[in-house]
Structure formats: C-alpha cells, structure tokens
Design a protein around this motif. Structure first.
Motif, PDB file in Angstrom:
ATOM      1  N   LYS A   1      40.836  -5.935  60.428  1.00 14.67           N
ATOM      2  CA  LYS A   1      40.128  -4.816  59.797  1.00 14.67           C
ATOM      3  C   LYS A   1      39.706  -3.814  60.867  1.00 14.67           C
TER       4      LYS A   1
ATOM      5  N   SER B   1      46.172   5.266  61.728  1.00 12.20           N
ATOM      6  CA  SER B   1      46.218   4.433  62.943  1.00 12.20           C
ATOM      7  C   SER B   1      47.466   3.571  62.878  1.00 12.20           C
TER       8      SER B   1
ATOM      9  N   ASN C   1      40.933  -3.388  63.858  1.00 14.32           N
ATOM     10  CA  ASN C   1      42.094  -2.762  64.494  1.00 14.32           C
ATOM     11  C   ASN C   1      42.960  -1.982  63.505  1.00 14.32           C
ATOM     12  N   LYS C   2      42.472  -1.841  62.293  1.00 11.62           N
ATOM     13  CA  LYS C   2      43.160  -1.079  61.241  1.00 11.62           C
ATOM     14  C   LYS C   2      44.588  -1.578  61.004  1.00 11.62           C
ATOM     15  N   GLN C   3      44.729  -2.905  61.053  1.00  8.06           N
ATOM     16  CA  GLN C   3      46.056  -3.499  60.839  1.00  8.06           C
ATOM     17  C   GLN C   3      46.279  -3.877  59.372  1.00  8.06           C
TER      18      GLN C   3
ATOM     19  N   GLU D   1      45.901  -1.859  56.591  1.00  6.00           N
ATOM     20  CA  GLU D   1      46.489  -0.851  55.701  1.00  6.00           C
ATOM     21  C   GLU D   1      48.015  -0.938  55.613  1.00  6.00           C
TER      22      GLU D   1
ATOM     23  N   GLY E   1      48.048   0.530  63.737  1.00  4.61           N
ATOM     24  CA  GLY E   1      47.749  -0.790  63.178  1.00  4.61           C
ATOM     25  C   GLY E   1      48.797  -1.842  63.492  1.00  4.61           C
TER      26      GLY E   1
ATOM     27  N   LEU F   1      40.068  -1.277  51.051  1.00  8.19           N
ATOM     28  CA  LEU F   1      40.159   0.085  51.567  1.00  8.19           C
ATOM     29  C   LEU F   1      38.964   0.950  51.215  1.00  8.19           C
TER      30      LEU F   1
END
Lengths: 259, 306
Positions: A102, B82, A104-106, A108, B84, A255
């Motif tokens: 979450k 980002s 590291n925005k991995q 999405e 990601g 999100l």
C-alpha cells in the motif's frame, strides 16, 4: 475462483518476502529458538535433577513418576508454545505484503488486473499463511527429534508426537495462522506503517495466550472435548475475521478508504 | 472504443467527476488535461473498473463499466501515477508476474517481455532488481508492464512525469509507435507540450468537461493565434507588407522576429510568408507563437476554476 492466479500471487509474495532481510531473519531465527533453545531450557533441568512431588504443576498427567509427570507437563507446554509461531509469523509477512504494498503504491496496478477481489485476497493470504505453516512444521519436527532424544532414556519410548501436539500442529496452527492473516488484512486498511501493523497484529496471540494460561492454571485438562471446543472456537473466530477481511479487501475500499 | 455518458463520481458529498460525456475513437491517442484535483485519475480509475461511478455510465471496448468489470480489465492496460513495481524482484519477474495474472500463454509472454524490454533498452538489465533502477527506467518497466498482455486500450496516467528529457522522449516515441498498432491510448497529463505532440484529440476537464477537440482546433478557438516568424533581413518594408495581409490582427517586433496575431493562422500564415518573400525577406523559421495549447488551456481552466 482461478487457483492458478491465486498461486501466482502467493508465489510472488513469498518471493518478495524472501528478499526482506528483516522478515527472513525472523523466519529462520524463530524456528531455531523454538526447536532448540526453548526445549533445552524447558526440559534439560529436569533430566538430571530429582523433582520433589510437591512441585508438580497442576497440569501434570497422572499415572507417572514425579519426574516423568513433570517432564511430560513441560513437553505439553512446549507443544502449546508452538501456537505462537503461526500467530506471529503471518502477521509479519502480511504486514509487508499488505501495508508495504500500500505504501509503495503497488496495489493499484495489481487491482487493475482481471483477478477477483477474492482471488487477490486468497493469494496474498496464502503468501503469508504457507511460510508460517512451513516454519511451524519445520520447527516442530526439530523440536520432536530433540525432545525424544533427550527423554528416551527416561521413558524408553518417544513421548512425541502425542495427541495434543498433533492437534496443535495440524488443527490449531493452521487456524491460528488464518486468524493472524485476517487480523493483518483488517489492520492494513487502518495504518500506514509496516512496524505499526506488525505490532497491532499482535492481538492475534490473544486466543493463544488465553488458552495457554488456562492450561497453566490447571483449568484445562486438554481432553478430547476441550480440544474440540477450542478448535470450534477458532473456526468461529476465523470465519468472522475472514468475512471482515473480505469486506475490507475490496478494490473500491482499498482505493478510496484505506488510509 | 470508450464512451462516457454523464459519468459522475462523488466522495463523501464532494463531486470529483461531474457528468463527463465524450467518446474516444478506436486507435486514437486521447489526452485528458486538467489541473490537480480535476478528476483525471478518478476518471481513469472508473474506466479501468477500479472504482464505481456514482452516476452515469461508461463503456470500454463495448463493455459496460461496473457490470462487465472483468471483461474490461482483460482488454485494458493501466499505468498508474506511481510505477508501483516490486523493487526486490527483477525486471523480468515483474513483467512475468503480471503477464501470468493476465493469463498470457507462455510463448507470447516470453516474446512480449523480450520485445518490450528491448524496445525500452532494458533487456540487458532484465535480471536486476528494479529497486536498483533509476526513476526513468522504472517508469519504462511500468509502461512495459501495462502492455505485457497486448491490451486494446491503454490508460497512461502522467507517463512522462518523473522522466528526464531523453527518457521522456523514448516514452513518447514508444506511445507513437503503439498508435501504429491501432491501439487506443488514453493519456492523463499536465504536460501540454506532450499532449500537443502526441494526442489526436484532447479533453480539458476541471471536474466537468470544459472543452474537447484536436490540439490545433483548441489553439484556433481559444488561443491567441500567434505565429512567430524569424527573418534574416527584417526591415520596415517587410513589416508594412505583413501588416497589410488580410486576416492579420496585430504584429509585434522583437529583434529580427515578428509575432503575428491572427484569427485563423492556418489560412493567414501562408499569405504572410508569401508577403515576406515577395518583399525580399529571407525567412529563417516559422513557428507557432508562444505555447499554443498552453495558452488555450490556461485561458479555459482559468475561466472554469472550481
């Protein structure tokens, strides 16, 4: 449910976790402590010394000499301690794979793939569950070998595995691991720090602690009925928490509402 | 390929996207422009079926957003703001993981990964963990990831935002190359220069749709229509001749440059060039005056501040 997708997610999470030194050390060091250090500390003092009859713990089994009963009581305690591994390990892994991803925005790009929320959740849960159960099994095997080697001269037969240890290993540990993962998923939606998530996920040890202290105090005899009742209680808690984590782990929620 | 019909999204009573209605054609590069908080990312998230619309409908590749989410996710690729990526995994493993999640067969998976990594000039680094890559390299991998399953529609949210000029150029060229493959590309960007260069059409939004058209159309309609002409031997004769050209509204002089304002530059500019040449002028450059699309954008967004 497409299990190939679930397995891909689990494999990826396990591969990621292997590269986190902090987690990896935990996965290696903890089993060694539980398999070697704890049995040595618990059993070794009773092997050579004479044990006074009035020092028998309340949970010592009847029908044995004082020394044997004390050692068997300690072995039971040792088996119970193993429930802490599946309570702790998945929360460390899940904190990395949920909160870490979450931060590291991995999440999405992962959520944009044609996988269902359930497949994603199950894959990530398996990624935390399997190493925890694997570590528990490996550690338990080590402990059984060591305890049997130490106690064979006193009993003349291997004392482990016994009913309690098998129930703990094959029933309680997986159920506790599921509980720990579910708690971690819920906590991951509320915090933005991996260590905070790990610490908060510590609540997973509460049922284990309760069970442990009830046994220590002699309030549990750990017969078939009590073992089955505790298993049923764990199943109920797991069902409730898994439902809660499923509600929490939805694309829209992640999100828009996850902190 | 993409159709929005009154698409609206509210968060706790605040409207993030308000009644967007427009279409994106197949094979088009479509730019979504707008200031921060205009609802660009929310729009993309709705179109990729990551969040549901509060009102209105949208269709991607003929499938309805919300109702046929899985079908849409299979045919779209998303590059979020980002990258990601999984920093501890190799570039190859990152792409391989996503290709597997999209159910790409083994042979095509390997071919695609190799093709995109080579195209991005990262094939030699395929076994290195992406955490050791520069921002630009990571962005390239993230774009390759969004393409690894050969999507029909590609959503790119600020694709060159974090890139150095040379990397940004590689990405822009890559996007233009994808256009030849007849893919529909939907780009959210702040980079007006980029939108002007690569987009067939752009929509400017600020929660609501402000306007939509090709970059040159918007410049014509909303820009000042300025053209810059650099002349080697600029003199008063040339200046007078330019001022007399039909359609020229205003002429400014700066050194050896003329800044010419007109209503319809595409009609007026050829006449201006003709007049300069007839009067002995030697033209060095003819360029679009100050920031074509940017001018139109600022005018429109400024007028429509929420």
């Amino acid at each position: 449910m497409r299990f190939d997708r679930v397995w891909e997610i689990a494999k990826k999470d396990m591969a990621s976790v292997r590269r986190h030194r902090y987690v990896l050390y935990g996965l290696v060091v903890m089993p060694l402590i539980f398999a070697i250090v704890v049995p040595m500390i618990t059993i070794l003092p009773f092997l050579s010394a004479e044990v006074a009859g009035d020092n028998l713990p309340p949970f010592a089994p009847p029908g044995f000499s004082v020394k044997q009963a004390t050692i068997l009581a300690m072995v039971s305690l040792l088996s119970l301690i193993f429930m802490f591994i599946p309570a702790f390990v998945p929360s460390v892994i899940a904190s990395y794979t949920f909160v870490g991803e979450k931060i590291n925005k991995q999440l999405e790009p992962l959520l944009a793939t044609p996988t269902t929320d359930s497949e994603l959740l199950l894959g990530k849960a398996l990624g935390a569950f399997l190493p925890a159960v694997g570590v528990t099994f490996a550690s338990f095997t080590g402990m059984v070998i060591l305890v049997d080697l130490l106690t064979l001269p006193i009993f003349g037969y291997p004392v482990l595995p016994d009913l309690l240890s098998l129930v703990i290993l094959f029933v309680y540990c997986p159920l506790i691991a599921i509980l720990s993962v579910s708690v971690s998923v819920f906590i991951s939606s509320k915090v933005n720090d991996v260590r905070a998530a790990t610490q908060l996920s510590g609540v997973s040890v509460l049922p284990v602690l309760g069970f442990y202290f009830l046994f220590l105090g002699g309030l549990l005899k750990l017969d078939w009925v009590e073992l089955a009742l505790f298993a049923a209680l764990l199943v109920l808690i797991d069902a409730g928490l898994f439902y809660l984590s499923k509600m929490t782990f939805q694309r829209e929620e992640i999100l828009t509402k996850w902190k | 390929m993409i159709r929005l019909e009154g698409l609206t999204r509210r968060f706790n009573g605040r409207t993030a996207v308000d009644g967007l209605t427009f279409r994106v054609r197949e094979g088009e590069i479509f730019g979504l422009l707008g200031p921060n908080g205009a609802g660009k990312t929310t729009t993309v998230r709705m179109l990729c079926c990551l969040i549901r619309p509060s009102e209105g409908r949208a269709f991607v590749g003929g499938y309805e957003v919300g109702r046929e989410a899985m079908k849409i996710r299979e045919i779209v690729g998303l590059l979020p703001e980002s990258p990601g990526l999984y920093g501890e995994l190799s570039a190859y493993r990152n792409l391989d993981f996503y290709a597997r999640l999209y159910g790409v067969p083994k042979q095509r998976r390997e071919e695609n990964i190799e093709r995109f990594l080579k195209m991005m000039d990262l094939w030699d680094r395929r076994n290195d963990p992406v955490g050791s890559f520069s921002k630009g390299m990571q962005q390239k991998i993230a774009i390759a990831r969004s393409m690894v399953h050969d999507p029909k529609v590609l959503f790119l949210d600020e694709p060159t935002a974090a890139l150095a000029p040379d990397s940004a150029k590689v990405v822009r060229d890559f996007i233009l190359e994808l256009k030849h493959e007849k893919r529909t590309i939907f780009i959210c960007t702040h980079n007006l220069y980029e939108a002007e260069r690569i987009c067939d059409r752009v929509a400017i939004i600020n929660t609501k749709l402000i306007t939509l058209g090709s970059p040159s159309q918007l410049q014509r309609e909303f820009g000042s229509g300025k053209t810059e002409v650099q002349i080697k031997n600029l003199g008063s004769r040339i200046l007078h001749a330019v001022k007399k050209v039909k359609g020229v509204l205003k002429v400014e002089v700066s050194g050896n440059k003329l800044l010419i304002q007109s209503k319809d530059p595409e009609t007026v500019n050829p006449r201006v060039v003709e007049a300069i040449v007839k009067n002995g002028g030697k033209i060095l450059y003819v360029t679009r005056g100050a920031h074509g699309l940017e001018e139109a954008y600022l005018k429109l967004v400024g007028k429509n501040e929420v």
